[in-house]
Design an enzyme around this catalytic site. Sequence first.
Site, short mmCIF file in Angstrom:
data_model
loop_
_atom_site.label_atom_id
_atom_site.label_comp_id
_atom_site.label_asym_id
_atom_site.label_seq_id
_atom_site.Cartn_x
_atom_site.Cartn_y
_atom_site.Cartn_z
N ASP A 289 -136.66 -26.46 -8.24
CA ASP A 289 -137.95 -25.93 -7.62
C ASP A 289 -137.99 -24.23 -8.11
O ASP A 289 -137.13 -23.73 -8.67
CB ASP A 289 -138.30 -26.09 -6.19
CG ASP A 289 -139.67 -26.12 -5.90
OD1 ASP A 289 -140.37 -25.82 -6.69
OD2 ASP A 289 -139.86 -26.54 -4.84
C1 NOJ Z 1 -143.11 -24.90 -5.91
C2 NOJ Z 1 -143.20 -26.17 -5.11
O1 NOJ Z 1 -142.34 -26.30 -4.33
C3 NOJ Z 1 -143.10 -27.49 -6.28
O2 NOJ Z 1 -143.72 -28.55 -5.38
C4 NOJ Z 1 -144.05 -27.02 -7.36
O3 NOJ Z 1 -144.08 -28.25 -8.09
C5 NOJ Z 1 -143.66 -25.93 -8.09
N1 NOJ Z 1 -143.72 -24.94 -7.07
C6 NOJ Z 1 -144.15 -25.63 -9.29
O4 NOJ Z 1 -145.54 -25.34 -8.88
#
Ligand code: NOJ
Length: 733
Positions: A289
């Site tokens: 993430d």
């Molecule tokens: C953080 C988020 O937790 C995740 O769900 C997302 O896909 C990513 N950022 C990318 O934007």
Amino acid sequence: MIFSATLMMALATGLTTQAEQAKKHPYQDVKRPVEERVADLVARMTLEEKLGQLTQLTLGQNTNHNNIADPVGDVAGETGSVIYFGEDPEIHNLMQEKALKTRLGIPVLFGYDVIHGFRTIYPISLAQAASWDPELVELACAVAAREARASGVAWTFSPMIDVARDPRWGRIAEGYGEDAYTNGVFAAASVRGYQGSDMSAADRVAACLKHYVGYGASEAGKDYVYTEISRQTLWDTYLPPYQAGIEAGAATVMSSFNDISGVPGSANPYLLTEVLKNRWGHKGFVVSDWGSIQQLVNQGVAADNKEAALKAFTAGVEMDMMNGAYAPHMAALIDEGKVTMAQVDDAVSRILTLKFQLGLFDKPFVKVVPESERYLQPASLAVAEKLAEESIVLLKNKDGLLPLSADVKRIALIGPMVEGDTHLLGSWSFHGREEDVFGILEGMKGEFGGKAELLIARGSDFDGEDRSGFEEAVRAASAADVVVLCLGEKKQWSGENASRSTIALPEIQQALAEEIARVGKPVVLVLSNGRPLELRGLEPIAESIVELWQPGVAGGRPLAGVLSGRVNPSGKLAVTFPYSTGQIPIYYNHRQSARPWGGQGLYQDIPSTPLYDFGHGLSYTTFQYGDVVLPKTEFTVGEKFTVRISVRNSGDRSGIETVHWFINDPVCSISRPVKELKHFERQEIPAGESREFVFDIDPLRDLGYVDADGRHFVEPGDYFIIVGEARVRIVLK
Ligand code: NOJ
């Protein structure tokens, strides 16, 4: 025009610049199998090029390429992947052209959070689950895929399949509710919808299961915090949706932010390698993430970014999303013997494999067509509207106030949501536009125009203390036959880092409702929200309650259809609505209390049962469940069998019924939940007719249990099959 002549030629002929340069190397030969192409390419790569592939950066934000001299200037052509904040296919093509001009010409993988639609925004996932219609969700995901790919996005960070039992957590909106089985069914449906049978098609994208795993167990509903999850709970609650998504062929997985009982999701070898890769055989790759690798330092399991890179990479995270961890440190880690080149090659191969599967090497460019052809096509809007209709849950309908009778001539439309079109889009709808939304007002005018007068008064804002609009709202209510009170949440109240300490609506909305109730007219409460709400203050003052959720662009039309009776509501909750915030966590498939009499743990001040149960949802017709039909009542543990139930529509209009099949194992080597959903089926039943619903039982899959290390068992003994009001005992010998 900023395209080069070569690129234009390539686009016109359908050939790529690389392909035109004669197929010099095996990896450039379309006819060779993907494995061969990957192996050939990896063998030609320098370490630096390999690390480029492991890196994900961002591209865009400014979608007006005329204002930027070089919109892709900051991103190196050797970058493996970008999160594309823009939506202009020309910028995508420029970036790809830059990538193709590098030594090996490896195309960039464009990813984005296409969560519940790209531009044609459909209901949030929590609402979708209430439709119990995975086929329709699959179609909606296919719409999203088509729109995304037309902008160059070939990879979506979706579906989110985190079982969530704490509605204070803002991200509960993004998943399919509190049940593992339900999340698994919708995970598989989404993967099918996004990926289709061939990801290289111009209208498909790769899926990403997230956030692996247990992110929904966030303590106190707060985001990014510690999660205490036993191995038993991992296996019986949090992992099954992922297994279902992997079995459906999900190309990628995103590792989670959360610390899982001391070992964060982005540095967890047991989950990322032992379970995902070794046991489930996942051949795709894992992306971290955003920042979840460098955050291992904050979480106290790595001293610095270098150690964080080592831990994440060796645990099984192949791609670094916005950490700046792999590219700067991997060479040193290899020199020090902590990471091998074979490990790097494996990671790079997984990423390149997906690029080949997506057809990026062979067709790296996107055909540039006007927005009007890319987005919001009539067929796409029809899918979004149907899904919004099916997601609506009629929570309460005292004395059949709904559908509104033809005698209703004056409807007071009150509340902040009446003009809150943008909030109907819900969180994670970045390419969604307010002007695309069919507002509540617009929907009501379309539905009731010429039949009833609408008296409109906003009454109050979503929060704050301004009561200056109350008087006008009271006047409207006084002059009306019925009040439609539209309350709810702003879209930014759910999603990432959007936790709330209470799931009740703000005081001002409660006060407005009480003021309106004093007028004494029948009240239909319409709710638009991204989480279950505490309704104990609002429920007593409304005759009817319609849960609209955040429906996306279809907005007010499905709602108006439910109010008029054009649409017969069929949604059922995939998440429990607590009586009060103090009951959280509260979910249907809890374990039995040691002293179950009188409830499952008593509070002195409030009931211990929820206001609305998982599976609750009313219709304008009535359904009568017949007897459960079994071939016999005793089976061997290995014997598969089928149970059936006939459901009759005993009302006077056609309706859709979803039958939920639960099981219970009252005595087992480990304690089991009071009931567990194992199957559901949804059918339309015309008035006066009956339909048969079927549950094919495989004892190991449906009656058995999983232990703390993922092994499945089924034990002889008594079991119960629970459907509707029936609870039927069977015996396994
Ligand atoms: C953080 C988020 O937790 C995740 O769900 C997302 O896909 C990513 N950022 C990318 O934007």
